[in-house]
Design a protein around this motif. Structure first.
Motif, PDB file in Angstrom:
ATOM      1  N   ALA A 135       0.826  -1.200   0.000  1.00 34.98           N
ATOM      2  CA  ALA A 135       0.000   0.000   0.000  1.00 34.98           C
ATOM      3  C   ALA A 135       0.865   1.256   0.000  1.00 34.98           C
ATOM      4  N   ILE A 136       1.947   1.255   0.764  1.00 35.94           N
ATOM      5  CA  ILE A 136       2.841   2.420   0.812  1.00 35.94           C
ATOM      6  C   ILE A 136       3.510   2.628  -0.542  1.00 35.94           C
ATOM      7  N   ILE A 137       3.974   1.542  -1.154  1.00 32.47           N
ATOM      8  CA  ILE A 137       4.613   1.649  -2.471  1.00 32.47           C
ATOM      9  C   ILE A 137       3.621   2.185  -3.503  1.00 32.47           C
ATOM     10  N   LEU A 138       2.391   1.669  -3.492  1.00 33.37           N
ATOM     11  CA  LEU A 138       1.372   2.164  -4.430  1.00 33.37           C
ATOM     12  C   LEU A 138       1.064   3.636  -4.187  1.00 33.37           C
ATOM     13  N   LEU A 139       0.982   4.036  -2.934  1.00 32.36           N
ATOM     14  CA  LEU A 139       0.710   5.443  -2.626  1.00 32.36           C
ATOM     15  C   LEU A 139       1.837   6.354  -3.092  1.00 32.36           C
ATOM     16  N   VAL A 140       3.073   5.940  -2.890  1.00 34.23           N
ATOM     17  CA  VAL A 140       4.214   6.754  -3.327  1.00 34.23           C
ATOM     18  C   VAL A 140       4.232   6.859  -4.851  1.00 34.23           C
ATOM     19  N   ILE A 141       4.091   5.718  -5.524  1.00 32.57           N
ATOM     20  CA  ILE A 141       4.088   5.734  -6.995  1.00 32.57           C
ATOM     21  C   ILE A 141       2.901   6.556  -7.508  1.00 32.57           C
ATOM     22  N   GLY A 142       1.735   6.360  -6.915  1.00 27.72           N
ATOM     23  CA  GLY A 142       0.558   7.116  -7.326  1.00 27.72           C
ATOM     24  C   GLY A 142       0.725   8.604  -7.130  1.00 27.72           C
ATOM     25  N   PHE A 143       1.334   8.993  -6.000  1.00 30.09           N
ATOM     26  CA  PHE A 143       1.570  10.414  -5.738  1.00 30.09           C
ATOM     27  C   PHE A 143       2.530  11.001  -6.759  1.00 30.09           C
ATOM     28  N   ILE A 144       3.601  10.283  -7.071  1.00 25.08           N
ATOM     29  CA  ILE A 144       4.593  10.784  -8.041  1.00 25.08           C
ATOM     30  C   ILE A 144       3.962  10.916  -9.425  1.00 25.08           C
ATOM     31  N   VAL A 145       3.269   9.878  -9.873  1.00 25.97           N
ATOM     32  CA  VAL A 145       2.651   9.914 -11.208  1.00 25.97           C
ATOM     33  C   VAL A 145       1.593  11.010 -11.277  1.00 25.97           C
ATOM     34  N   THR A 146       0.783  11.138 -10.244  1.00 22.53           N
ATOM     35  CA  THR A 146      -0.276  12.147 -10.236  1.00 22.53           C
ATOM     36  C   THR A 146       0.296  13.555 -10.237  1.00 22.53           C
TER      37      THR A 146
ATOM     38  N   LEU B  12       3.370  14.642 -11.160  1.00 22.88           N
ATOM     39  CA  LEU B  12       4.069  14.959 -12.414  1.00 22.88           C
ATOM     40  C   LEU B  12       3.093  15.146 -13.571  1.00 22.88           C
ATOM     41  N   SER B  13       2.056  14.315 -13.618  1.00 23.58           N
ATOM     42  CA  SER B  13       1.067  14.442 -14.684  1.00 23.58           C
ATOM     43  C   SER B  13       0.257  15.721 -14.547  1.00 23.58           C
ATOM     44  N   ALA B  14      -0.088  16.085 -13.316  1.00 20.88           N
ATOM     45  CA  ALA B  14      -0.841  17.327 -13.101  1.00 20.88           C
ATOM     46  C   ALA B  14      -0.021  18.539 -13.524  1.00 20.88           C
ATOM     47  N   ALA B  15       1.270  18.534 -13.205  1.00 22.11           N
ATOM     48  CA  ALA B  15       2.133  19.647 -13.610  1.00 22.11           C
ATOM     49  C   ALA B  15       2.245  19.721 -15.129  1.00 22.11           C
ATOM     50  N   SER B  16       2.395  18.582 -15.769  1.00 25.23           N
ATOM     51  CA  SER B  16       2.490  18.550 -17.226  1.00 25.23           C
ATOM     52  C   SER B  16       1.175  18.971 -17.875  1.00 25.23           C
ATOM     53  N   LEU B  17       0.064  18.536 -17.301  1.00 23.10           N
ATOM     54  CA  LEU B  17      -1.241  18.924 -17.835  1.00 23.10           C
ATOM     55  C   LEU B  17      -1.465  20.422 -17.686  1.00 23.10           C
ATOM     56  N   TRP B  18      -1.040  21.006 -16.577  1.00 20.37           N
ATOM     57  CA  TRP B  18      -1.162  22.452 -16.388  1.00 20.37           C
ATOM     58  C   TRP B  18      -0.346  23.193 -17.444  1.00 20.37           C
ATOM     59  N   GLN B  19       0.863  22.719 -17.732  1.00 23.75           N
ATOM     60  CA  GLN B  19       1.685  23.363 -18.764  1.00 23.75           C
ATOM     61  C   GLN B  19       0.988  23.306 -20.120  1.00 23.75           C
ATOM     62  N   ALA B  20       0.324  22.190 -20.402  1.00 25.45           N
ATOM     63  CA  ALA B  20      -0.359  22.048 -21.692  1.00 25.45           C
ATOM     64  C   ALA B  20      -1.600  22.928 -21.778  1.00 25.45           C
ATOM     65  N   LEU B  21      -2.288  23.108 -20.664  1.00 19.40           N
ATOM     66  CA  LEU B  21      -3.552  23.845 -20.675  1.00 19.40           C
ATOM     67  C   LEU B  21      -3.421  25.325 -20.318  1.00 19.40           C
ATOM     68  N   ARG B  22      -2.315  25.703 -19.721  1.00 17.36           N
ATOM     69  CA  ARG B  22      -2.156  27.063 -19.184  1.00 17.36           C
ATOM     70  C   ARG B  22      -2.413  28.138 -20.227  1.00 17.36           C
ATOM     71  N   LEU B  23      -1.782  28.051 -21.384  1.00 19.16           N
ATOM     72  CA  LEU B  23      -1.963  29.084 -22.407  1.00 19.16           C
ATOM     73  C   LEU B  23      -3.388  29.101 -22.949  1.00 19.16           C
ATOM     74  N   TYR B  24      -4.050  27.966 -22.932  1.00 16.48           N
ATOM     75  CA  TYR B  24      -5.430  27.932 -23.412  1.00 16.48           C
ATOM     76  C   TYR B  24      -6.400  28.501 -22.400  1.00 16.48           C
TER      77      TYR B  24
ATOM     78  N   PHE C 265      -2.077   9.913 -18.038  1.00 15.81           N
ATOM     79  CA  PHE C 265      -1.227   9.563 -16.902  1.00 15.81           C
ATOM     80  C   PHE C 265      -1.786  10.101 -15.590  1.00 15.81           C
ATOM     81  N   LEU C 266      -2.493  11.207 -15.633  1.00 13.73           N
ATOM     82  CA  LEU C 266      -3.140  11.707 -14.418  1.00 13.73           C
ATOM     83  C   LEU C 266      -4.212  10.728 -13.954  1.00 13.73           C
ATOM     84  N   ILE C 267      -4.984  10.217 -14.875  1.00 17.34           N
ATOM     85  CA  ILE C 267      -6.001   9.221 -14.532  1.00 17.34           C
ATOM     86  C   ILE C 267      -5.330   7.957 -13.980  1.00 17.34           C
ATOM     87  N   ALA C 268      -4.242   7.533 -14.619  1.00 16.22           N
ATOM     88  CA  ALA C 268      -3.517   6.355 -14.124  1.00 16.22           C
ATOM     89  C   ALA C 268      -2.986   6.599 -12.718  1.00 16.22           C
TER      90      ALA C 268
END
Length: 135
Positions: A3-14, A16-28, A121-124
């Motif tokens: 559970a701890i490993i899944l939470l850490v991996i999930g937090f990292i993926v979420t 990083l994906s949220a930051a990347s999604l913000w960069q993609a959507l920010r100008l729009y 990746f955010l959904i994942a």
């Protein structure tokens, strides 16, 4: 422990994906929209030897678009999307979105190709977080 490993991996993926999604959507979401014109092409060339002995060449063209912001300053932006050499004439209009605080931060790309990958990746990441919480 799983559970701890899944939470850490999930937090990292979420995160990083949220930051990347913000960069993609920010100008729009917060950028300004102006009309620009095609002034040139930036050419990229890649080649690859295939396992069966064939040689493959990839030629892509990225439009270079000039736009003007209020205050009469001209800027150019290169599209991140590549095209097989279209027959577009010079002075073809393109819609440009730019950050009013920094006009060099601009894009001519449509929204869909830039946000799909980080959104998936955010959904994942959310699914991994959920699995970590349920485990």
């Amino acid at each position: 422990m799983i559970a701890i490993i899944l939470l850490v991996i999930g937090f990292i993926v979420t995160s990083l994906s949220a930051a990347s999604l913000w960069q993609a959507l920010r100008l729009y979401l917060v950028g300004r929209r102006v009309s620009g014109i095609l002034v040139n092409w930036r050419y990229t060339y890649h080649h690859q030897w295939l396992g069966n002995g064939l040689y493959k060449e990839f030629r892509h063209f990225h439009p270079v678009v000039r736009f003007e912001v209020p205050g009469c300053s001209h800027h150019e932006v290169v599209s991140e999307l590549a095209y097989d050499r279209p027959d577009w004439p010079a002075d073809r209009p393109f819609t440009v979105r730019y950050d009013s605080a920094n006009p060099k931060d601009a894009t001519v790309d449509p929204l869909a190709p830039t946000w799909i990958f980080p959104a998936v990746f955010l959904i994942a990441g959310f699914i991994i977080l959920y699995a970590g919480l349920r485990h």
